[in-house]
Design a protein around this motif. Structure first.
Motif, short mmCIF file in Angstrom:
data_model
loop_
_atom_site.label_atom_id
_atom_site.label_comp_id
_atom_site.label_asym_id
_atom_site.label_seq_id
_atom_site.Cartn_x
_atom_site.Cartn_y
_atom_site.Cartn_z
N UNK A 98 0.92 -1.18 0.00
CA UNK A 98 0.06 -0.05 -0.05
C UNK A 98 1.01 1.06 -0.03
N UNK A 99 1.82 1.12 0.96
CA UNK A 99 3.01 2.51 0.60
C UNK A 99 3.26 2.54 -0.67
N UNK A 100 3.87 1.64 -1.27
CA UNK A 100 4.37 1.72 -2.66
C UNK A 100 3.34 2.34 -3.54
N UNK A 101 2.23 1.71 -3.59
CA UNK A 101 1.13 2.24 -4.36
C UNK A 101 0.92 3.80 -4.07
N UNK A 102 0.97 4.12 -3.01
CA UNK A 102 0.69 5.69 -2.75
C UNK A 102 1.88 6.25 -3.07
N UNK A 103 3.09 6.01 -2.78
CA UNK A 103 4.21 6.59 -3.42
C UNK A 103 4.21 6.86 -4.99
N UNK A 104 3.90 5.77 -5.64
CA UNK A 104 3.91 5.71 -7.20
C UNK A 104 2.81 6.92 -7.64
N UNK A 105 1.74 6.55 -6.81
CA UNK A 105 0.61 7.89 -7.01
C UNK A 105 1.18 9.15 -6.91
N UNK A 106 2.07 9.41 -5.82
CA UNK A 106 2.42 10.82 -5.36
C UNK A 106 3.43 11.18 -6.61
N UNK A 107 4.22 10.13 -7.36
CA UNK A 107 5.13 10.35 -8.26
C UNK A 107 4.45 10.66 -9.51
N UNK A 108 3.26 10.80 -9.53
CA UNK A 108 2.64 11.32 -10.83
C UNK A 108 2.62 13.03 -10.55
N UNK A 109 2.95 13.40 -9.54
CA UNK A 109 3.03 14.75 -9.39
C UNK A 109 4.29 15.56 -9.00
N UNK A 115 13.70 7.82 -5.38
CA UNK A 115 14.12 6.79 -4.81
C UNK A 115 13.12 6.45 -3.78
N UNK A 116 13.22 4.99 -3.55
CA UNK A 116 12.32 4.43 -2.51
C UNK A 116 13.06 3.78 -1.49
N UNK A 117 12.95 3.94 -0.18
CA UNK A 117 13.81 3.27 0.79
C UNK A 117 13.10 2.43 1.75
N UNK A 118 13.14 1.02 1.81
CA UNK A 118 12.49 0.35 3.01
C UNK A 118 13.31 0.76 4.26
N UNK A 119 12.47 1.23 5.38
CA UNK A 119 13.31 1.84 6.57
C UNK A 119 13.89 0.71 7.67
N UNK A 120 13.59 -0.55 6.96
CA UNK A 120 14.14 -1.56 7.91
C UNK A 120 13.01 -1.97 8.94
#
Length: 117
Positions: free
Chosen positions: A38-49, A54-59
């Motif tokens: 879900x985080x990835x989908x939201x970040x991809x959506x924001x990437x349209x704006x 870069x996307x980093x997994x926080x661990x």
């Protein structure tokens, strides 16, 4: 960061002082609730704006999306961030001196995280 330590508005030494930050190059958005997909989908959506560079997994439990905002008007960047927060992004990453780090293999936040602000 332009130095390892600076002075806060109260004149106290700090590794997170605004006095040692330069112009914003990246805006980091992270989501703490929901699943990684879900985080990835939201970040991809924001990437349209704004350019998602870069996307980093926080661990831990979240993804940090790094958006390139260098040279953009502060009002435009703030509007983008408000929209991200309306989708569930953590508003704590707005500050230019906020550290966003990744976990080390031992599960402790790396000392080098101050460079990821």
């Amino acid at each position: 960061m332009t130095a390892i330590e600076g002075l806060t508005k109260d004149g106290k030494p700090s590794h997170h002082a605004l006095s040692i930050t330069g112009p914003r190059r990246f805006l980091i958005c992270e989501f703490d609730t929901g699943k990684t997909d879900e985080h990835a989908a939201l970040l991809l959506h924001l990437g349209t704006f704004a350019p998602l560079v870069c996307t980093v997994h926080s661990g831990g439990k979240s993804l940090h999306g790094w958006f390139y905002v260098c040279g953009q008007a502060e009002a435009k960047v703030e509007k983008f961030f408000r929209y991200a927060v309306s989708l569930g992004a953590d508003q704590a990453t707005w500050g230019r001196s906020h550290s966003c780090g990744c976990q080390t293999a031992r599960g402790r936040t790396a000392t080098a995280r101050r460079f990821f602000s």
